[in-house]
Motif scaffolding. Sequence first.
Motif, PDB file in Angstrom:
ATOM      1  N   MET A 316      23.195  29.154  28.390  1.00 31.87           N
ATOM      2  CA  MET A 316      23.484  28.833  29.249  1.00 31.87           C
ATOM      3  C   MET A 316      24.876  29.024  30.243  1.00 31.87           C
ATOM      4  SD  MET A 316      22.832  29.945  32.702  1.00 31.87           S
ATOM      5  CE  MET A 316      21.163  29.663  33.187  1.00 31.87           C
ATOM      6  N   LYS A 317      25.075  27.740  29.404  1.00 32.87           N
ATOM      7  CA  LYS A 317      26.857  27.851  29.414  1.00 32.87           C
ATOM      8  C   LYS A 317      27.634  29.337  29.180  1.00 32.87           C
ATOM      9  CE  LYS A 317      30.257  24.674  27.907  1.00 32.87           C
ATOM     10  NZ  LYS A 317      30.137  22.691  27.138  1.00 32.87           N
ATOM     11  N   ASP A 318      27.181  29.679  27.329  1.00 36.17           N
ATOM     12  CA  ASP A 318      27.899  30.196  27.018  1.00 36.17           C
ATOM     13  C   ASP A 318      27.594  31.739  27.834  1.00 36.17           C
ATOM     14  OD1 ASP A 318      28.671  29.101  25.086  1.00 36.17           O
ATOM     15  OD2 ASP A 318      26.602  29.733  23.637  1.00 36.17           O
ATOM     16  N   PHE A 319      26.512  31.995  28.734  1.00 39.00           N
ATOM     17  CA  PHE A 319      26.600  33.792  29.823  1.00 39.00           C
ATOM     18  C   PHE A 319      27.105  32.918  31.071  1.00 39.00           C
ATOM     19  CE2 PHE A 319      23.994  35.509  33.160  1.00 39.00           C
ATOM     20  CZ  PHE A 319      24.016  36.296  32.715  1.00 39.00           C
ATOM     21  N   LEU A 320      27.516  31.260  31.517  1.00 38.82           N
ATOM     22  CA  LEU A 320      28.423  31.122  32.411  1.00 38.82           C
ATOM     23  C   LEU A 320      30.091  31.263  32.395  1.00 38.82           C
ATOM     24  CD1 LEU A 320      27.346  28.065  33.737  1.00 38.82           C
ATOM     25  CD2 LEU A 320      26.531  30.236  34.995  1.00 38.82           C
ATOM     26  N   ASN A 321      30.630  31.394  30.560  1.00 43.51           N
ATOM     27  CA  ASN A 321      31.508  31.215  30.729  1.00 43.51           C
ATOM     28  C   ASN A 321      32.131  32.922  30.085  1.00 43.51           C
ATOM     29  OD1 ASN A 321      32.715  28.922  30.290  1.00 43.51           O
ATOM     30  ND2 ASN A 321      31.456  28.708  28.478  1.00 43.51           N
ATOM     31  N   THR A 325      34.479  35.360  32.334  1.00 42.66           N
ATOM     32  CA  THR A 325      35.292  36.314  31.940  1.00 42.66           C
ATOM     33  C   THR A 325      35.355  37.766  31.221  1.00 42.66           C
ATOM     34  OG1 THR A 325      34.935  35.302  29.474  1.00 42.66           O
ATOM     35  CG2 THR A 325      36.724  33.800  30.564  1.00 42.66           C
ATOM     36  N   ASN A 326      34.089  37.988  31.474  1.00 41.34           N
ATOM     37  CA  ASN A 326      33.465  39.379  31.342  1.00 41.34           C
ATOM     38  C   ASN A 326      34.720  41.013  31.595  1.00 41.34           C
ATOM     39  OD1 ASN A 326      32.778  42.032  30.363  1.00 41.34           O
ATOM     40  ND2 ASN A 326      31.066  41.148  30.560  1.00 41.34           N
ATOM     41  N   LYS A 327      35.696  41.239  30.780  1.00 39.20           N
ATOM     42  CA  LYS A 327      36.438  42.156  30.946  1.00 39.20           C
ATOM     43  C   LYS A 327      35.750  43.473  32.239  1.00 39.20           C
ATOM     44  CE  LYS A 327      40.489  39.994  29.525  1.00 39.20           C
ATOM     45  NZ  LYS A 327      40.660  39.584  30.852  1.00 39.20           N
ATOM     46  N   ASP A 401      46.025  38.228  41.863  1.00 39.31           N
ATOM     47  CA  ASP A 401      45.950  38.771  40.329  1.00 39.31           C
ATOM     48  C   ASP A 401      45.131  40.104  40.232  1.00 39.31           C
ATOM     49  OD1 ASP A 401      46.496  39.777  37.943  1.00 39.31           O
ATOM     50  OD2 ASP A 401      46.717  37.914  37.057  1.00 39.31           O
ATOM     51  N   ALA A 402      45.126  41.116  40.716  1.00 40.23           N
ATOM     52  CA  ALA A 402      43.981  42.236  40.769  1.00 40.23           C
ATOM     53  C   ALA A 402      43.446  42.681  38.868  1.00 40.23           C
ATOM     54  CB  ALA A 402      44.643  43.543  41.549  1.00 40.23           C
ATOM     55  N   LYS A 403      44.833  41.994  37.995  1.00 42.40           N
ATOM     56  CA  LYS A 403      44.383  42.338  36.674  1.00 42.40           C
ATOM     57  C   LYS A 403      43.146  41.108  36.040  1.00 42.40           C
ATOM     58  CE  LYS A 403      48.207  44.819  35.247  1.00 42.40           C
ATOM     59  NZ  LYS A 403      49.228  44.218  34.484  1.00 42.40           N
ATOM     60  N   THR A 404      42.679  40.339  37.381  1.00 42.10           N
ATOM     61  CA  THR A 404      41.798  39.055  36.947  1.00 42.10           C
ATOM     62  C   THR A 404      41.095  38.977  38.162  1.00 42.10           C
ATOM     63  OG1 THR A 404      43.496  37.364  37.794  1.00 42.10           O
ATOM     64  CG2 THR A 404      43.592  37.742  35.782  1.00 42.10           C
ATOM     65  N   TYR A 405      40.981  39.983  39.019  1.00 40.85           N
ATOM     66  CA  TYR A 405      39.510  40.142  40.092  1.00 40.85           C
ATOM     67  C   TYR A 405      38.140  40.441  39.112  1.00 40.85           C
ATOM     68  CZ  TYR A 405      37.402  40.757  44.373  1.00 40.85           C
ATOM     69  OH  TYR A 405      36.798  40.100  45.498  1.00 40.85           O
ATOM     70  N   ASN A 406      37.758  39.357  39.692  1.00 39.58           N
ATOM     71  CA  ASN A 406      35.829  39.406  39.053  1.00 39.58           C
ATOM     72  C   ASN A 406      34.879  40.308  40.038  1.00 39.58           C
ATOM     73  OD1 ASN A 406      33.135  39.543  38.239  1.00 39.58           O
ATOM     74  ND2 ASN A 406      33.824  37.784  36.400  1.00 39.58           N
ATOM     75  N   VAL A 407      34.319  41.202  40.221  1.00 44.99           N
ATOM     76  CA  VAL A 407      33.712  41.972  41.278  1.00 44.99           C
ATOM     77  C   VAL A 407      32.345  40.951  40.981  1.00 44.99           C
ATOM     78  CG1 VAL A 407      35.191  44.086  40.409  1.00 44.99           C
ATOM     79  CG2 VAL A 407      32.588  43.679  39.389  1.00 44.99           C
ATOM     80  N   LEU A 408      31.873  39.911  40.837  1.00 42.85           N
ATOM     81  CA  LEU A 408      30.798  39.893  40.311  1.00 42.85           C
ATOM     82  C   LEU A 408      29.722  39.970  41.519  1.00 42.85           C
ATOM     83  CD1 LEU A 408      28.167  39.118  38.103  1.00 42.85           C
ATOM     84  CD2 LEU A 408      29.122  36.413  38.556  1.00 42.85           C
ATOM     85  N   ALA A 510      29.107  30.601  38.122  1.00 41.78           N
ATOM     86  CA  ALA A 510      29.597  31.569  37.505  1.00 41.78           C
ATOM     87  C   ALA A 510      31.539  32.033  37.586  1.00 41.78           C
ATOM     88  CB  ALA A 510      29.917  32.727  36.725  1.00 41.78           C
ATOM     89  N   GLU A 511      31.448  30.748  38.795  1.00 39.54           N
ATOM     90  CA  GLU A 511      32.872  31.216  38.955  1.00 39.54           C
ATOM     91  C   GLU A 511      33.743  30.799  38.129  1.00 39.54           C
ATOM     92  OE1 GLU A 511      34.232  31.807  42.416  1.00 39.54           O
ATOM     93  OE2 GLU A 511      32.329  32.224  43.699  1.00 39.54           O
ATOM     94  N   THR A 512      35.003  31.242  38.142  1.00 38.73           N
ATOM     95  CA  THR A 512      36.491  30.849  37.455  1.00 38.73           C
ATOM     96  C   THR A 512      36.567  29.178  37.938  1.00 38.73           C
ATOM     97  OG1 THR A 512      37.883  31.079  39.034  1.00 38.73           O
ATOM     98  CG2 THR A 512      37.270  33.319  37.372  1.00 38.73           C
ATOM     99  N   GLU A 513      37.265  28.963  36.817  1.00 36.43           N
ATOM    100  CA  GLU A 513      37.934  27.878  36.648  1.00 36.43           C
ATOM    101  C   GLU A 513      39.015  27.472  37.852  1.00 36.43           C
ATOM    102  OE1 GLU A 513      39.961  23.711  34.443  1.00 36.43           O
ATOM    103  OE2 GLU A 513      39.636  25.873  33.102  1.00 36.43           O
TER     104      GLU A 513
END
Length: 585
Positions: A316-321, A325-327, A401-408, A510-513
């Motif tokens: 689960m920890k790997d999944f959240l990470n 970070t999934n491009k 920062d649009a390049k790191t914006y996550n659509v999840l 799964a929020e970013t740090e």
Amino acid sequence: MRKISLLTGLLCTLFFIQCKKEDIKTDFTALCKSYFADKSALNPVDATVYGQNQYNAELLFEMTDSHRKAQGNFFDKYEKAIADVDYSELKEDEKVSYDIIKWEVSIGKEMLKYPTNLIPINQFAGTHLNMGMFAGGTSSQPFKTEKDYRNFLTRMDKFSVWIDSAMVYMKKGVRKGYVLPKALTLKVIPQFEELITEKPEDNLYYSAIKIMPADFPDAVKKELAAQYAETIRRKLVPQFQKMAHYLKTDYLAASRNTSGISSLPMGKEIYIALAKSWTTTEKTPDEIHELGLQQVAKLKAEIEAIKNQVGFKGSMKDFLNDLRTNKKLMPFTTPEQVLAHFDSIYNRIRPNVGKLFSVTPKTPFEIRRTEAFREKSASAEYIQGSADGTRPGVFYVPVPDAKTYNVLQDEDLFLHEAIPGHHYQVSLQQENTALPDFRKFNWFGAYGEGWALYTESLGKELGVYTDPYQYLGMLSAEMHRAIRLVVDTGIHTKGWTREQAIQYSLDNEAETEASIISEIERYMAVPGQALSYKIGQLKIMELREKAKKKMGSKFDIREFHKKVLESGVMPLELLEAKMDAWMGK
């Protein structure tokens, strides 16, 4: 003297009783009008947001002793006023109005026991941020007429004085042990530093001059531009410099190393009162903490199921990470692409709204990028439109920062902040002419945020969540609100540190740090506010299941939503009583 017949006497008695009923009704109607007028005068910034434009030149000096005395007088006045009303003679909806006033007066008097005014500034909310939004020229403060421009000029002048008042009470707070945590002070400093400009024309507070209506006479344009520039140069910028300097030196040195409000004098009592205020319940912090732990465990199991569905082969920890970070979840390069993405979500939802809602608002709606001066520390949010529809409701999206914006979580986020979440709830309330004004323009976090969180569960019926990752985004967002119950109470009643709360969040969502840090610091700044979402959502879901069970085949989801929304915000106990009456308890 002529004798009065029995029939005539009876008719006279009935007429007298009816007149007394009308007198009571008229008195209570007048009381509601007076309550709203007095409340708006006490809170002119809120009044502007609500479209009460007669207060657009005024400013709230919320930290001052004189304002708190005025608040106390207001509460005393209406505590006495409602005590003189015969509750049994009121109509059902008038009883709701009565109960709301009674609740607001009670919690208001309770909060005045505590010197929370000694911390008048934080990085998440407050007058300095509201003024910045107004200054941008496209928010609640109107800039359509010359009078509008002069109103804000006056408000700017008062804001320069407000900064001095804030520093006076911050210094009192330093002496009495009421100060911000260091981590929050460090976030406030740049909010003032970024307002320090060499040229007035480059200042945020000059923004409205750049969008002056074309039909203003040239002489008026020139005069207003000169006056705004002068106020910025001679009054605002020096005050921003003074506040930034004070924050970086004396106040930062005095700021505390603890994270929770319980480390302050009377902090435990303050938090209990804040939790009551935000949840509109009597739930204790311990009960809320335990509820949060239960909800986190439940949602963790659901997220695990989605992890297996998408074929992820790790912990689960790997999944959240991976989700952070999934491009593939960061497909954008410009802010415009992010806003266009939300437009596409809106277009998918729109054809399906009628399946769930029989009544929709008339107030227009827009999607905008969050203003640059507050974007770095802002969350996505909804700012309501005006009741007359001349100002749209706005869904603000920060894109630092649009390049790191996550659509999840974008589909889920749109449902919550925009449609059918806050935009529907707030707009329908404001448009409801049957409500007294103080209820049309009111807010209870547990109801309002509870409704918005509840609407996130409606995505599949509205044509979204077709991608398992977007459905996962909904579960992740709900997990985020469940975590809030744990970390908010943990920080403020159980001695959790900022770092401990951040780690708990990292381990469970799964929020970013960077986003988690911003969130945890938000909870540190506004204790108890984060509790309202999940508490309200669970109550609305409980009422829906109760209605389905009781009404069986007669249950209509469109009618359920109409009933929840039609009377506006209220404490959860009142909402439950209303819904029980509807379903025929």
